[in-house]
Design a protein around this motif. Structure first.
Motif, PDB file in Angstrom:
ATOM      1  N   VAL A  86       0.855  -1.202   0.000  1.00 48.76           N
ATOM      2  CA  VAL A  86       0.000   0.000   0.000  1.00 48.76           C
ATOM      3  C   VAL A  86       0.884   1.243   0.000  1.00 48.76           C
ATOM      4  O   VAL A  86       0.658   2.189  -0.767  1.00 48.76           O
ATOM      5  N   ASP A  90       1.060   4.087  -2.977  1.00 47.69           N
ATOM      6  CA  ASP A  90       0.783   5.489  -2.668  1.00 47.69           C
ATOM      7  C   ASP A  90       1.990   6.356  -3.022  1.00 47.69           C
ATOM      8  O   ASP A  90       1.858   7.444  -3.588  1.00 47.69           O
ATOM      9  N   MET A  93       2.381   7.037  -6.780  1.00 52.73           N
ATOM     10  CA  MET A  93       1.505   8.094  -7.303  1.00 52.73           C
ATOM     11  C   MET A  93       2.186   9.455  -7.166  1.00 52.73           C
ATOM     12  O   MET A  93       2.111  10.297  -8.049  1.00 52.73           O
ATOM     13  N   ASP A  99      -2.416  11.022 -10.638  1.00 58.61           N
ATOM     14  CA  ASP A  99      -3.462  10.795  -9.653  1.00 58.61           C
ATOM     15  C   ASP A  99      -4.205   9.478  -9.878  1.00 58.61           C
ATOM     16  O   ASP A  99      -5.313   9.298  -9.397  1.00 58.61           O
ATOM     17  N   ASN A 100      -3.618   8.581 -10.634  1.00 56.28           N
ATOM     18  CA  ASN A 100      -4.163   7.226 -10.701  1.00 56.28           C
ATOM     19  C   ASN A 100      -3.089   6.253 -10.230  1.00 56.28           C
ATOM     20  O   ASN A 100      -1.911   6.465 -10.477  1.00 56.28           O
ATOM     21  N   SER A 101      -3.529   5.217  -9.549  1.00 57.50           N
ATOM     22  CA  SER A 101      -2.536   4.293  -8.996  1.00 57.50           C
ATOM     23  C   SER A 101      -2.097   3.303 -10.075  1.00 57.50           C
ATOM     24  O   SER A 101      -2.739   3.186 -11.117  1.00 57.50           O
ATOM     25  N   TYR A 180      -5.518  -5.462  -5.374  1.00 60.03           N
ATOM     26  CA  TYR A 180      -6.568  -4.428  -5.306  1.00 60.03           C
ATOM     27  C   TYR A 180      -7.889  -5.037  -4.840  1.00 60.03           C
ATOM     28  O   TYR A 180      -8.620  -4.449  -4.049  1.00 60.03           O
ATOM     29  N   LEU A 183      -7.702  -5.704  -1.208  1.00 58.25           N
ATOM     30  CA  LEU A 183      -7.776  -4.430  -0.471  1.00 58.25           C
ATOM     31  C   LEU A 183      -9.226  -3.952  -0.390  1.00 58.25           C
ATOM     32  O   LEU A 183      -9.702  -3.515   0.663  1.00 58.25           O
ATOM     33  N   ILE A 194     -12.258   5.486   4.082  1.00 64.07           N
ATOM     34  CA  ILE A 194     -11.218   6.075   3.216  1.00 64.07           C
ATOM     35  C   ILE A 194     -11.653   7.477   2.801  1.00 64.07           C
ATOM     36  O   ILE A 194     -11.286   7.984   1.757  1.00 64.07           O
ATOM     37  N   ALA A 197      -9.164  10.354   1.642  1.00 67.38           N
ATOM     38  CA  ALA A 197      -8.660  10.370   0.279  1.00 67.38           C
ATOM     39  C   ALA A 197      -9.717  10.822  -0.708  1.00 67.38           C
ATOM     40  O   ALA A 197      -9.406  11.369  -1.745  1.00 67.38           O
TER      41      ALA A 197
ATOM     42  N   MET B 226     -11.282   4.551  -8.730  1.00 63.54           N
ATOM     43  CA  MET B 226     -11.665   3.886  -7.496  1.00 63.54           C
ATOM     44  C   MET B 226     -10.423   3.322  -6.787  1.00 63.54           C
ATOM     45  O   MET B 226     -10.280   3.417  -5.580  1.00 63.54           O
ATOM     46  N   ARG B 227      -9.506   2.760  -7.591  1.00 63.15           N
ATOM     47  CA  ARG B 227      -8.288   2.181  -7.025  1.00 63.15           C
ATOM     48  C   ARG B 227      -7.429   3.261  -6.386  1.00 63.15           C
ATOM     49  O   ARG B 227      -6.851   3.051  -5.325  1.00 63.15           O
ATOM     50  N   ALA B 228      -7.347   4.417  -7.060  1.00 60.96           N
ATOM     51  CA  ALA B 228      -6.541   5.514  -6.521  1.00 60.96           C
ATOM     52  C   ALA B 228      -7.096   5.925  -5.164  1.00 60.96           C
ATOM     53  O   ALA B 228      -6.336   6.132  -4.210  1.00 60.96           O
ATOM     54  N   GLN B 229      -8.416   6.016  -5.069  1.00 59.96           N
ATOM     55  CA  GLN B 229      -9.047   6.382  -3.795  1.00 59.96           C
ATOM     56  C   GLN B 229      -8.746   5.323  -2.743  1.00 59.96           C
ATOM     57  O   GLN B 229      -8.446   5.641  -1.590  1.00 59.96           O
ATOM     58  N   LEU B 230      -8.836   4.085  -3.160  1.00 58.58           N
ATOM     59  CA  LEU B 230      -8.621   2.965  -2.244  1.00 58.58           C
ATOM     60  C   LEU B 230      -7.194   2.995  -1.691  1.00 58.58           C
ATOM     61  O   LEU B 230      -6.983   2.880  -0.479  1.00 58.58           O
ATOM     62  N   VAL B 231      -6.232   3.174  -2.595  1.00 58.50           N
ATOM     63  CA  VAL B 231      -4.824   3.170  -2.182  1.00 58.50           C
ATOM     64  C   VAL B 231      -4.548   4.354  -1.259  1.00 58.50           C
ATOM     65  O   VAL B 231      -3.974   4.186  -0.175  1.00 58.50           O
ATOM     66  N   GLN B 232      -4.990   5.536  -1.682  1.00 60.75           N
ATOM     67  CA  GLN B 232      -4.717   6.719  -0.856  1.00 60.75           C
ATOM     68  C   GLN B 232      -5.410   6.623   0.495  1.00 60.75           C
ATOM     69  O   GLN B 232      -4.842   6.963   1.525  1.00 60.75           O
ATOM     70  N   GLY B 233      -6.660   6.143   0.448  1.00 58.44           N
ATOM     71  CA  GLY B 233      -7.431   5.997   1.684  1.00 58.44           C
ATOM     72  C   GLY B 233      -6.790   5.003   2.625  1.00 58.44           C
ATOM     73  O   GLY B 233      -6.666   5.249   3.825  1.00 58.44           O
ATOM     74  N   PHE B 234      -6.357   3.880   2.069  1.00 52.90           N
ATOM     75  CA  PHE B 234      -5.741   2.843   2.894  1.00 52.90           C
ATOM     76  C   PHE B 234      -4.420   3.330   3.463  1.00 52.90           C
ATOM     77  O   PHE B 234      -4.111   3.091   4.634  1.00 52.90           O
ATOM     78  N   ALA B 235      -3.626   3.990   2.607  1.00 55.01           N
ATOM     79  CA  ALA B 235      -2.327   4.497   3.062  1.00 55.01           C
ATOM     80  C   ALA B 235      -2.532   5.469   4.222  1.00 55.01           C
ATOM     81  O   ALA B 235      -1.815   5.419   5.233  1.00 55.01           O
ATOM     82  N   PHE B 236      -3.539   6.314   4.086  1.00 54.45           N
ATOM     83  CA  PHE B 236      -3.851   7.285   5.141  1.00 54.45           C
ATOM     84  C   PHE B 236      -4.280   6.555   6.419  1.00 54.45           C
ATOM     85  O   PHE B 236      -3.810   6.846   7.517  1.00 54.45           O
ATOM     86  N   PHE B 237      -5.153   5.563   6.222  1.00 56.80           N
ATOM     87  CA  PHE B 237      -5.658   4.781   7.358  1.00 56.80           C
ATOM     88  C   PHE B 237      -4.500   4.085   8.097  1.00 56.80           C
ATOM     89  O   PHE B 237      -4.433   4.092   9.322  1.00 56.80           O
TER      90      PHE B 237
END
Lengths: 207, 407
Positions: A86, A90, A93, A99-101, A180, A183, A194, A197, B226-237
Motif C-alpha cells: 500500500v 501510494d 503516485m 493521480d491514478n494508482s 486491489y 484491499l 477512506i 482520500a 476507485m483504485r486511486a481512492q482505495l490506495v490513498q485511503g488505505f495508506a492514510f488509514f
C-alpha cells in the motif's frame, strides 16, 4: 507449455500477460484452460482468475482442514505484504506525479524513480521509512540501495517483473489486480473509512 | 534529407509528373485505368491523391479536391469544419436545384449541379471514412498515455464529441428519404446509392466498435479512479493506525473466496542414474562439479586426544549371531554331502528355527556370493514372473552342491 503452466501454478505463482505472455495466452483459450483445470482437480486444486481476469492462479477445490492450514499460511504472507505494498502504491503516485494508482502493465524505470526521489526530500524520507518493514531492512542507507531493495522485494513477491535488466525497467504484473481486490474486500468487510482520500480525488461522471 | 522532407519531395514530384491525370480526374470527375496509366494511378492512390471510384476508375480525393476548389476560388468551396450534418442539408439543396434544372430541361445547369452533387457525395463519403477510421485508430491506441484522471476525462470528452458529430451526420443522412427524392433521376440515384448509402453500414459498424471501446474505457477509468481512492485511503488509514492488523480471514467459519489460494509447493526432481539415456548428461554435470567441494573445504575440527591409560582393558567375547551359526552348519552339511544337491529351504524347514524363510534365503545367497571362489555350485529357483519388466527377480529357493575335488 502445459507442464510449465502447471509448475508455475503449483508454486503459487500468478500467471499474467506480463509475467508469462505465452502461458497467459494459452490459459485464455477456454479449451486449454479446461485441460489445466482438469489436471489441477486431480490434485484437489482448481484454476482461478483475478477479478478483472488479468491473472490466473491455483486455488483449492474444497476447503478442508488441510487446505485451511495452508490458506492460513498464505494469508499470513498477505498480511506481511499489505503495509509495504500500500505504501509503495501510494508513494508511486507521488513519484510519478499522477493521480491514478499503478495498473498491471505499467512500467517503472529505476532511473526515473531515482531522479524523482532525489529531487524531493519528502519522497526520500518515505523511501527510507520502508526500513521499518522487516523484509526491507538494509545496511546501506543510500537512496539507490533503498530503491533497489524496494523494487527487488516487490519483484520477489511477484508484483513487479524486471522487463529490461540493462535499463532496469520494471513492469507491474497481474498480481496487483488480486491485491486491489483483496484491499477492496478488507475495506468493505472491515468498514475501513477512506474518506480522507475521497476529498483529494474528485471525479465527475463522464457520460 | 530528413524522412519528412523526402516524403514531401516524393509527393510533389508525383503531383508534377502526373498532373495531367490529376487534372483529368478533377475536371472529368473520374479517370479510367488502362495499361499505360496503371502504375501512375497506383502511385497516386498510395499518396492519397486519388481514391478508388469504381473497379477500374479513380477520382480525386476529397481533401485535394477541396484544396483545388480553394486554390481556384471555385464556387464549390465549402467549409469543411462545419458540422457534418450541414453537409447533408447542402446535398439536399443541390439535389433540389438539380431537379428544378432537370424539370426545366436546362442541360448545362443539370451537368453543373450533378458535378456539385457528385463532389458533395464524395467529400461526405471521404470524410466519414477518414473520421471513423481515425477515431477508431485513436480509440484502439488507448487514448495515448496521459498521467492524470483529469487529462483522461478531457480526452474522453473529446472523443465523445467527435463520436456525437459522426452519429449525427449518419443519422441525418436518412438514406431511404434521399433515395426516394432522386427516384426519377437514375444517375443521381446510382451515385448516392453506390458511393454513400451502401457504405453506411460499414461506418455504423465502426461507430459501434468505437462506442463499445469507449464503454470499456469508461469502466476502466472508473476503476482506476476507485483504485486511486482505495490506495490513498488505505495508506492514510495505515498511517493513522500503525498497529492495525487486518482481521484473520483464514480463521473465518467459511473462508471467503478471495483468500482461497494454494500454499506454494516446492517442486524438486532428481535425475535417475539408472536411466542410460541421461548417462552422458549426468557425466557432464558430474565432471563440472568442483572437487574442492564444501565438504572438503569445511574447516576440520580439532580432534580430541583420547586419554591413554596403562590399565589393561577388559576383553569382551562377542557371540556369533544365530544366522551365522546356522549357516555354518548348513554349509558343513552341503560339504559333507558332496555331489548332492541340497535345498536351502528344505534344510531350513528341517533344522533351522527362529529365522524367517525369506531372511534365511537372503543369508544363504549373501554367503554363497561371498564364497564364490569355493567349490560351491549355486542354483537359484525363481518364482514365475508376474511383471516381467519390473526389474526384480524373486527367489523361492537356493540349491547348493559341493563339487568334490577327490576322484
Amino acid at each position: 507449455m502445459f507442464e510449465n503452466i502447471i509448475k508455475q501454478l503449483l508454486q503459487g505463482e500468478f500467471i499474467c500477460e506480463i509475467s508469462d505472455e505465452s502461458a497467459f495466452q494459452f490459459l485464455q483459450d477456454a479449451g486449454q484452460a479446461n485441460t489445466v483445470d482438469e489436471f489441477l482437480s486431480r490434485l484437489g486444486y482448481r484454476l482461478a482468475k483475478t477479478q478483472n481476469e488479468l491473472a490466473f492462479y491455483a486455488a483449492y477445490q474444497h476447503i478442508d482442514h488441510s487446505a485451511r492450514t495452508d490458506i492460513r499460511k498464505t494469508f499470513q504472507q498477505f498480511r506481511i505484504e499489505l503495509y509495504p505494498v500500500v505504501e509503495w502504491l501510494d508513494m508511486m503516485m507521488a513519484c510519478l506525479n499522477q493521480d491514478n494508482s499503478l495498473s498491471p502493465g505499467d512500467t517503472l524505470s529505476f532511473s526515473s524513480l531515482m531522479q524523482a526521489i532525489e529531487q524531493n526530500q519528502a519522497l526520500a524520507d518515505r523511501l527510507l521509512s520502508f526500513a521499518k518493514f522487516k523484509d526491507f531492512a538494509s545496511s546501506d542507507d543510500s537512496i539507490k540501495a533503498r530503491l533497489e531493495k524496494l523494487l527487488s522485494m516487490l519483484n520477489k513477491w511477484g508484483y513487479l517483473k524486471l522487463a529490461n535488466r540493462d535499463m532496469l525497467i520494471y513492469q507491474v504484473t497481474g498480481k496487483l489486480d488480486y491485491f486491489y481486490h483483496a484491499l477492496q474486500f478488507i475495506q468493505e468487510h472491515e468498514q475501513i473509512s477512506i474518506e480522507q482520500a475521497e476529498d483529494d480525488v474528485i471525479q465527475e461522471s463522464l457520460l | 534529407m530528413s524522412q519528412a522532407a523526402a516524403g514531401i519531395d516524393r509527393l510533389f514530384k508525383a503531383l508534377a509528373n502526373h498532373s495531367e491525370l490529376i487534372a483529368e480526374a478533377y475536371l472529368q470527375g473520374v479517370v479510367y485505368q488502362d495499361i499505360d496509366n496503371q502504375r501512375a494511378l497506383n502511385q497516386l492512390r498510395q499518396l492519397k491523391v486519388l481514391v478508388k471510384h469504381n473497379e477500374d476508375s479513380y477520382r480525386v480525393s476529397g481533401r485535394l479536391s477541396q484544396f483545388i476548389d480553394h486554390a481556384l476560388s471555385s464556387d464549390r468551396v465549402r467549409r469543411l469544419d462545419t458540422d457534418l450534418a450541414s453537409w447533408i442539408e447542402t446535398l439536399e439543396q443541390q439535389i433540389s436545384l438539380y431537379q428544378d434544372a432537370w424539370n426545366e430541361n436546362r442541360q448545362d445547369d443539370c451537368d453543373n449541379y450533378f458535378a456539385e452533387i457528385e463532389r458533395l457525395v464524395f467529400d461526405l463519403a471521404d470524410t466519414l471514412e477518414e473520421n471513423t477510421r481515425y477515431l477508431l485508430m485513436l480509440v484502439n491506441s488507448r487514448f495515448a498515455n496521459v498521467r492524470t484522471v483529469a487529462e483522461k476525462q478531457k480526452q474522453n470528452a473529446f472523443y465523445i464529441s467527435r463520436l456525437e458529430k459522426l452519429v449525427n451526420a449518419i443519422s441525418s443522412l436518412q438514406p431511404e428519404f434521399l433515395l426516394e427524392i432522386v427516384e426519377e433521376q437514375p444517375i443521381v440515384y446510382e451515385l448516392l446509392e453506390q458511393h454513400l448509402i451502401r457504405l453506411l453500414p460499414k461506418y455504423q459498424q465502426r461507430l459501434q466498435d468505437i462506442l463499445d471501446k469507449l464503454k470499456v474505457f469508461l469502466f476502466e477509468l472508473r476503476q482506476i479512479e476507485m483504485r486511486a481512492q482505495l490506495v490513498q485511503g488505505f495508506a492514510f488509514f495505515l498511517r493513522q493506525n500503525p498497529g492495525y492488523q487486518t482481521r484473520d480471514w483464514s480463521e473465518a467459519d467459511s473462508i471467503p473466496e478471495i483468500w482461497n489460494q494454494i500454499r506454494p509447493l516446492q517442486l524438486q526432481a532428481y535425475a535417475d542414474p539408472l536411466d542410460h539415456a541421461l548417462e552422458d548428461e549426468l557425466i557432464e554435470i558430474a565432471q563440472k562439479i568442483k572437487t574442492d567441494s564444501e565438504a572438503l573445504l569445511a574447516k576440520q575440527k580439532n580432534r580430541s586426544i583420547n586419554v591413554v591409560t596403562l590399565a589393561s582393558q577388559e576383553k569382551q567375547q562377542l557371540d556369533i549371531p544365530l544366522y551365522r551359526k546356522q549357516l555354518r552348519i548348513f554349509l558343513q552339511y552341503v560339504r559333507s554331502n558332496s555331489n548332492k544337491t541340497i535345498s536351502a529351504l528344505a534344510f531350513k524347514q528341517a533344522f533351522v528355527a527362529n529365522i524367517e524363510p525369506d531372511i534365511w534365503l537372503a543369508c544363504v545367497l549373501n554367503e554363497c556370493l561371498r564364497r564364490s571362489n569355493q567349490n560351491l555350485q549355486m542354483e537359484l529357483r525363481h518364482r514365475e514372473q508376474e511383471n516381467v519388466f519390473n526389474g526384480n527377480q524373486k527367489i523361492t529357493d537356493i540349491l547348493l552342491r559341493h563339487r568334490s575335488t577327490q576322484p
